[in-house]
Design an enzyme around this catalytic site. Sequence first.
Site, PDB file in Angstrom:
ATOM      1  N   PRO A   1      -4.633   6.475   4.134  1.00 42.51           N
ATOM      2  CA  PRO A   1      -4.593   5.415   5.259  1.00 42.51           C
ATOM      3  C   PRO A   1      -3.542   4.295   5.078  1.00 42.51           C
ATOM      4  CG  PRO A   1      -6.863   5.917   4.574  1.00 42.51           C
ATOM      5  CD  PRO A   1      -5.949   6.394   3.611  1.00 42.51           C
TER       6      PRO A   1
ATOM      7  N   LEU B   1      -4.758   0.481   0.584  1.00 39.11           N
ATOM      8  CA  LEU B   1      -4.921   1.409  -0.366  1.00 39.11           C
ATOM      9  C   LEU B   1      -3.240   1.909  -0.814  1.00 39.11           C
ATOM     10  CD1 LEU B   1      -7.352   3.964   1.330  1.00 39.11           C
ATOM     11  CD2 LEU B   1      -7.763   2.130  -0.321  1.00 39.11           C
TER      12      LEU B   1
ATOM     13  N   SER C   1      -0.446   2.392   0.330  1.00 36.66           N
ATOM     14  CA  SER C   1       0.220   3.747   0.904  1.00 36.66           C
ATOM     15  C   SER C   1       1.574   3.463   0.750  1.00 36.66           C
ATOM     16  CB  SER C   1      -0.339   3.978   2.455  1.00 36.66           C
ATOM     17  OG  SER C   1       0.685   4.151   3.211  1.00 36.66           O
TER      18      SER C   1
ATOM     19  N   ALA D   1       3.439   1.848  -1.232  1.00 42.94           N
ATOM     20  CA  ALA D   1       4.134   1.852  -2.414  1.00 42.94           C
ATOM     21  C   ALA D   1       4.343   3.299  -3.113  1.00 42.94           C
ATOM     22  CB  ALA D   1       3.304   1.015  -3.646  1.00 42.94           C
ATOM     23  N   ALA D   2       3.113   4.112  -2.704  1.00 42.96           N
ATOM     24  CA  ALA D   2       2.893   5.398  -3.339  1.00 42.96           C
ATOM     25  C   ALA D   2       4.007   6.230  -2.660  1.00 42.96           C
ATOM     26  CB  ALA D   2       1.598   5.986  -2.787  1.00 42.96           C
TER      27      ALA D   2
ATOM     28  N   ASP E   1       0.987  -2.695  -6.772  1.00 43.35           N
ATOM     29  CA  ASP E   1       0.969  -1.314  -5.956  1.00 43.35           C
ATOM     30  C   ASP E   1       1.902  -0.279  -6.479  1.00 43.35           C
ATOM     31  OD1 ASP E   1      -1.073  -2.629  -4.385  1.00 43.35           O
ATOM     32  OD2 ASP E   1      -0.098  -1.739  -2.485  1.00 43.35           O
TER      33      ASP E   1
HETATM   34  O1  PMV Z   1      -3.452  -4.729   0.602  1.00 47.33           O
HETATM   35  P1  PMV Z   1      -2.583  -4.098  -0.268  1.00 47.33           P
HETATM   36  O2  PMV Z   1      -2.711  -2.843  -0.914  1.00 47.33           O
HETATM   37  O3  PMV Z   1      -1.381  -4.780   0.162  1.00 47.33           O
HETATM   38  O4  PMV Z   1      -2.923  -5.053  -1.749  1.00 47.33           O
HETATM   39  C1  PMV Z   1      -2.554  -6.440  -1.716  1.00 47.33           C
HETATM   40  C2  PMV Z   1      -2.939  -7.078  -3.020  1.00 47.33           C
HETATM   41  C3  PMV Z   1      -2.690  -8.687  -3.025  1.00 47.33           C
HETATM   42  O5  PMV Z   1      -3.106  -8.987  -4.363  1.00 47.33           O
HETATM   43  C4  PMV Z   1      -3.300  -9.359  -1.972  1.00 47.33           C
HETATM   44  C5  PMV Z   1      -1.308  -8.877  -2.943  1.00 47.33           C
HETATM   45  C6  PMV Z   1      -0.418  -8.439  -4.077  1.00 47.33           C
HETATM   46  O6  PMV Z   1       0.785  -8.277  -3.876  1.00 47.33           O
HETATM   47  O7  PMV Z   1      -1.029  -8.059  -5.291  1.00 47.33           O
END
Ligand code: PMV
Length: 325
Positions: free
Chosen positions: A106, A111, A113, A115-116, A157
């Site tokens: 998603p 999750l 996505s 970066a993956a 990520d």
């Molecule tokens: O929601 P996501 O997958 O973009 O994760 C963000 C994680 C944070 O700690 C809020 C930001 C980061 O760069 O680590």
Amino acid sequence: MGVIASAPAKIILFGEHFVVYGEPAIVLAIDKRAYASADIREDKRIYINSVELGISGFFEGKKFHEERGGQIAHKTLEPLNIAIQKVLDRSEKSVGVSVKVRSAIPVAAGLGSSAAVAAAVATAVGRLLNLELSKEEIFRISYEAEHLVHGTPSGIDPTISTYGGVLLYRKDKGFAEIKVKGEIPLVIGDTGVKRLTGDLVATVRKRSKQYPSIIKPLLKVGGKIALKAVEALETGDLYALGELMNINHGLLCAVGVSDVSLERLVYAARGADALGAKLTGAGGGGCMIALAKSNKLVQVVDAIERVGGRAFVAGMADEGVMIES
Ligand code: PMV
């Protein structure tokens, strides 16, 4: 012959947001993957087709030509163009490339996505051009692509998409693998509410500037929870893990990143005998996770779906980015 590569999605078990301020976080790769296939083109264009997003177009020099997806096409595909350009620069070959992205992850839900996808694309194009890219190089390329997606990424990520497994991650200090005892039975609940990570990171920054003497200690406690959770993971203590997840969620509420859509799902999971539940990733919508005994997973999935979430059971993925064929 084309090349296909894949990379896993992730959940942050502990320490999102606090990780941006140098605290440790725990991140786990899950068994949902993004796939990229790459082929050489006759012309010099970089053509990208993101199938699930319904977006495609090509880059020719600095110019972008949209094929499908309207106004967001350029912005969505630009990080991948950057990743591909970096690989092309590294190969010193002047060729065109076609890339097709398929993903079961998603989007904009916490999750990982983007970066993956970036890691899978960089790996597929690297192999296509006969480069032996190290994992460190793939991480760097996906990190730079992610920089475009949100302003101050901690790097968590791209690290997990590249290396897989379960990692204790510290910004600027790198990561260490955690040897987990047994399984971690997890349910992921998606609120369906899309949000931008950068906005939520900015919310925490604002609150921390407004109330430094209150928020800064909370960030530190976030780091302590992650370290305590390492012990629970290594000894397979699911009860402690669940409690630590609940405490971590409380802190995320305090720094201002939970919302009603997440709370609904978190409380539904806890009401269905989850051992712990918290938001995962940036918050403000997106996904939450619940830990439950294996025989309670279905009941937790049902409870989350009854209050309007989309839920699925997630398995761990040891493999990070890899060549499929
Ligand atoms: O929601 P996501 O997958 O973009 O994760 C963000 C994680 C944070 O700690 C809020 C930001 C980061 O760069 O680590």
